[in-house]
Design an enzyme around this catalytic site. Structure first.
Site, PDB file in Angstrom:
ATOM      1  N   SER A 185       0.833  -1.187   0.000  1.00 33.40           N
ATOM      2  CA  SER A 185       0.000   0.000   0.000  1.00 33.40           C
ATOM      3  C   SER A 185       0.884   1.260   0.000  1.00 33.40           C
ATOM      4  CB  SER A 185      -0.949  -0.028   1.206  1.00 33.40           C
ATOM      5  OG  SER A 185      -1.960   0.937   1.075  1.00 33.40           O
ATOM      6  N   ASP A 416      -8.821  -5.022  -6.232  1.00 36.13           N
ATOM      7  CA  ASP A 416      -8.373  -3.951  -5.339  1.00 36.13           C
ATOM      8  C   ASP A 416      -8.576  -2.579  -5.978  1.00 36.13           C
ATOM      9  OD1 ASP A 416      -7.151  -2.393  -3.422  1.00 36.13           O
ATOM     10  OD2 ASP A 416      -5.103  -2.977  -3.977  1.00 36.13           O
ATOM     11  N   HIS A 442      -6.155  -6.158  -1.699  1.00 35.16           N
ATOM     12  CA  HIS A 442      -5.049  -5.263  -1.387  1.00 35.16           C
ATOM     13  C   HIS A 442      -3.920  -6.022  -0.692  1.00 35.16           C
ATOM     14  CE1 HIS A 442      -3.690  -1.144  -1.156  1.00 35.16           C
ATOM     15  NE2 HIS A 442      -3.594  -1.144   0.157  1.00 35.16           N
TER      16      HIS A 442
END
Length: 475
Positions: A185, A416, A442
């Site tokens: 991320s 995602d 994710h």
């Protein structure tokens, strides 16, 4: 090198880093023989409370790396796990902690890779988060040293510090182990940017769901939610949004009580909570927990809003442990470090990367009231005048999706919504993998295979080809 998009992607997912690491490590340092969720969610697939180590270590870190006259320092927390390390020349895996308190080294799929390659695992805490806060009072003025640029320099200083620590431990000098950097991320973006800005300090990096593109109006996020949901679930979510919007417009705030969100006086804050709650099911690869009851309720003619409220209360707040209070802009003004994880991330959003998740003009899942003005008003209300995300400069500095580094692996899950801020076009030096399946969310590659909820090391029984995952994880 093209993106991997085969039907067996669930088994390929876990092995992408394993296949590439030997090549990158072999190209490493010449001196040796030889990777928004709430802070509690756990970005990289570890089960809550399950760690390889939680023993804290500390180092002195520079507050402002870009001012030669400012000599202030703060204590930065980090963790190390050496049980798998083939000392003294084995590689070092630097796992970047991101926008949350870092409470240890998780026993996730990264540990599987560390065991395979005989790597040491080290993980420094991001400045300002957790116990690595330079200030006791996190006012807007004191937050000016919170940026990705400062964090990258922290990583560079930590890397040098820890290498010297290893050299002292083994009574040697001038030796560099091979360093490989991991992140997911925002940390995935940091991983890619670290390799870009400090290529001499690492032989490669993995950017799992790495959000390298700063985006002002991130409408693709919501569009992906609709696509990932499928026609029936998307229609149900849109109907929930219309019903809630209608009730709020009529002044019926009782709907907030249904979601346990009466404290959110600002309707925009409440609607943002609902949009986030829906997104999380797809972001973390668990679409059925949301879509199944909604589609069933719509078919049966039962109350859709109540069905969605049940999901929010039981899953998003209950299982996922999201904080309703964190959506309150008054809560975000809290400057006490222990209460400020969300404030800190919003500051980074408002000052550097934006990622404003706004409703598209047409066919939106989230309320149209979550627009650019909502985000700008939030930034101004929480941090005051002058805090604004200059995404053009951020992308100019790092390159956005045109990042020009080398030996950076990008991996994204097909469901995602954040993948649209990642690099999805593959090249020889920057391979990018899109792993397609119904629950590829994710940072799912670090979990070992797509699954929800995440389990320690990845539960191969939930993969389409358990034998392939087990074989490649232990080879």
């Amino acid at each position: 090198m093209g993106a991997g998009t085969t039907a067996g992607a669930t088994s390929r997912l876990a092995v992408v880093p394993l296949l590439l690491l030997p090549l990158l490590l072999a190209r490493g340092a010449e001196a040796v023989s030889l990777w928004r969720p709430p802070p509690e969610a756990g970005l990289l697939g570890s089960a809550p409370g399950r760690f390889l180590t939680q023993e804290e270590h500390w180092m002195s870190q520079t507050l402002d790396h870009f001012s030669p006259t400012d000599h202030r320092q703060f204590k930065q927390r980090y963790y190390e796990f050496l049980d798998y390390h083939r000392a003294p020349n084995g590689p070092v895996f630097l796992n970047i902690c991101g926008e949350a308190s870092c409470t240890g080294i998780s026993n996730n799929y990264l540990a599987v890779m560390a065991k395979k390659f005989g790597a040491a695992l080290v993980s420094p805490e991001h400045r300002y988060y957790g116990k690595s806060s330079p200030f006791e009072d996190l006012t807007t003025e004191n937050l000016r040293f919170l940026s990705s640029k400062q964090a990258l320099s922290d990583l560079a200083v930590f890397r040098q510090y820890y290498q010297e620590t290893l050299n002292a431990k083994y009574n040697r000098s001038g030796v560099d182990n091979s360093w490989f950097v991991f992140g997911g991320s925002y940390s995935g973006a940091l991983s890619a940017w670290f390799r870009l800005k400090f290529p001499h300090l690492t032989c490669g990096s993995l950017a799992s769901s790495g959000v390298v593109l700063a985006v002002y109006n991130f409408t693709d996020f919501d569009k992906q939610i609709g696509e990932s949901a499928g026609p029936e679930c998307k229609e149900a979510l849109q109907e929930v949004t219309r019903l809630v919007d209608g009730q709020l417009q009529s002044g019926h705030n009782l709907v907030k009580e249904l979601f346990g969100a009466k404290l959110l006086e600002n309707d925009g804050d409440f609607l943002y909570l609902l949009a986030d709650a829906a997104a999380i099911a797809f972001q973390y690869g668990n679409p059925d927990v949301l879509c199944s009851p909604l589609v069933e309720a719509k078919k049966n003619g039962t109350d859709l809003v109540e069905a969605f409220a049940h999901y929010v209360n039981d899953y998003y707040v209950g299982t996922f442990r999201a904080s309703v209070a964190s959506y309150d802009q008054n809560y975000l003004k809290n400057t006490t470090p222990a209460e400020s994880s969300y404030r800190l991330w919003w500051y980074q959003v408002c000052s550097e990367v934006a990622y404003f998740q706004v409703a598209p003009k047409n066919d939106s899942v989230r309320s149209a009231k979550i627009d650019t003005r909502y985000h700008l008003d939030l930034c101004k209300n929480v941090f005051g005048e002058g805090v604004y995300p200059d995404v053009s400069m951020t992308n100019l500095y790092y390159g956005g999706t045109r990042i020009a580094g080398s030996k950076i692996v990008f991996a994204n899950g097909s469901q995602d919504p954040w993948r649209h801020a990642s690099k999805q076009k593959s090249s020889e030096e920057l391979p990018s993998y899109l792993i397609e399946c119904s629950n590829c969310g994710h940072c799912t590659d670090i979990s070992g295979c797509p699954q929800a909820p995440s389990n320690i090391g990845g539960d191969s029984s939930k993969c389409s080809s358990p034998e392939a995952v087990n074989k490649d994880a232990t080879r």
